[in-house]
Design an enzyme around this catalytic site. Structure first.
Site, short mmCIF file in Angstrom:
data_model
loop_
_atom_site.label_atom_id
_atom_site.label_comp_id
_atom_site.label_asym_id
_atom_site.label_seq_id
_atom_site.Cartn_x
_atom_site.Cartn_y
_atom_site.Cartn_z
N LEU A 1 0.87 -1.19 0.00
CA LEU A 1 0.00 0.00 0.00
C LEU A 1 0.90 1.24 0.00
CD1 LEU A 1 -3.15 0.63 2.19
CD2 LEU A 1 -1.43 2.41 1.86
N ILE A 2 0.66 2.13 -0.94
CA ILE A 2 1.48 3.34 -1.09
C ILE A 2 0.59 4.56 -0.90
CG2 ILE A 2 2.97 4.63 -2.69
CD1 ILE A 2 3.37 1.87 -4.17
N GLY B 1 4.28 12.21 -8.76
CA GLY B 1 5.66 12.17 -8.27
C GLY B 1 6.18 10.81 -7.85
N GLY C 1 5.41 8.79 -5.36
CA GLY C 1 4.42 7.77 -5.02
C GLY C 1 3.88 7.08 -6.26
N SER D 1 13.34 12.55 3.83
CA SER D 1 14.00 13.57 2.99
C SER D 1 15.41 13.74 3.54
CB SER D 1 13.25 14.90 3.11
OG SER D 1 13.97 15.95 2.51
N TYR E 1 8.85 22.03 7.72
CA TYR E 1 8.99 20.78 6.96
C TYR E 1 10.09 19.90 7.57
CZ TYR E 1 9.95 17.76 2.90
OH TYR E 1 10.15 16.69 2.06
#
Ligand SMILES: NC(=O)c1ccc[n+]([C@@H]2O[C@H](COP(=O)([O-])OP(=O)(O)OC[C@H]3O[C@@H](n4cnc5c(N)ncnc54)[C@H](OP(=O)(O)O)[C@@H]3O)[C@@H](O)[C@H]2O)c1
Length: 294
Positions: free
Chosen positions: A21-22, A28, A30, A154, A167
């Site tokens: 499951l994503i 992008g 995903g 990230s 972020y």
């Protein structure tokens, strides 16, 4: 050379029946991860908060010849009911969940003196609590399958970057959560990996709907620093890797026999994260990021 596996391990074939499951698969990384997983023989449940945005994914799946191994489901990571409903449907249909890819996320440019607190809470909600919520709901199923949790953080989850306070704080939180969870999940056979991209070509910047002149006016005394940051960021995004390249690391983490805990998606990302991981007193990172705002 990008390391995706713990040393001395080998890559194994993946059974065609495995289900992943994503989250955030409308665009992008995903979207590319759903295609990459399907091409590697997995059944990909590609989730998005608005399934009406699935046309790019469906076209890419048809082009890659994997449409039958991809299904689209609604899942909004900040809506707990949508998370449990989606997982219930996956288990009812497939009887198992072998992997979760926490990919959904959003950026925010700004600085604390001029941003409102709600913006900070919102960015934490999507990037951190969304990951915690989805992981919590998936864990019993992943434990049953001795599966894996793969989370896109990230380089900003390791290195704090100017004007990315909200972020980076959220991505740091995710890294701390996952690093703490990894040994615990390991006791029940679930592996935990974080994927650390640098700049990637996707909808990530466009989705922030930046109005640069308005932002520069809003930040007042920080405007010269923000302008310098934006100039540098534009250069760095002109050398960005593609979403497909970044997603290849997700697929590697899905298919490796024993994936490493921390995987950078490019040599540039690896070099950058490496500065921080060897920077005991913080001076190397400060020396570097100060140059971004002058
Ligand atoms: N691009 C980069 O340079 C970069 C670098 C490092 C890390 N990352 C991380 O990579 C991941 C993927 O980003 P991307 O680069 O592929 O950007 P993207 O194209 O903007 O994709 C982000 C995805 O997250 C989804 N999303 C946002 N809020 C959501 C929510 N509440 N529930 C479910 N989905 C939600 C978006 O859906 P909608 O279409 O509905 O908005 C979109 O599909 C993010 O976690 C991002 O932080 C990106």
């Amino acid at each position: 050379m990008i390391t995706t596996e713990r040393p001395e391990t080998t890559v194994t074939e993946v059974a065609a029946t495995k289900t992943v499951l994503i989250t955030g698969a409308s665009s992008g990384i995903g979207l590319a991860a759903a295609i990459g997983a399907a091409k590697a023989g997995w059944h990909a449940v590609a989730t998005m908060r608005d399934p009406a945005k699935a046309s790019a994914l469906r076209t890419a799946a048809a082009d890659a010849g994997v449409a039958e191994r991809i299904e689209v489901e609604r899942l909004d990571v900040v809506d707990p009911a949508s998370v449990t409903q989606c997982l219930d449907r996956v288990i009812a249909t497939h009887g198992r969940l072998d992997a979760l890819v926490n990919n959904a996320g959003a950026g925010r440019l700004g600085s604390i003196e001029v941003a409102d607190m709600q913006a900070y809470r919102d960015i934490m909600e999507v990037n951190y609590f969304g990951v915690v919520q989805t992981t919590k709901a998936a864990m019993p199923h992943l434990r049953a399958a001795r599966g894996r949790v793969i989370t896109v953080t990230s380089v900003g989850g390791v290195v704090g970057q100017p004007f990315n306070e909200a972020y980076c704080a959220a991505k740091f939180a995710v890294e701390g959560f996952m690093e703490s969870l990894a040994p615990v999940a390991g006791t029940v056979g679930v592996s935990v990996t974080v994927i650390e991209p640098g700049a990637v070509t996707s909808e990530f910047v466009a989705n922030q709907r930046l109005d640069v002149p308005a932002l520069l006016a809003e930040v007042g005394p920080y405007a010269p620093a923000l302008q310098a940051y934006i100039d540098r960021a534009r250069k760095s995004f002109s050398a960005a890797q593609s979403s497909q390249e970044a997603a290849a690391s997700i697929v590697a983490a899905l298919t490796a026999d024993r994936p490493a805990f921390r995987i950078q998606t490019s040599d540039a990302a690896r070099d950058f994260v490496g500065v921080k991981l060897a920077d005991l007193d913080g001076s190397a990172v400060q020396d570097l990021t100060e140059t971004w705002v002058h």
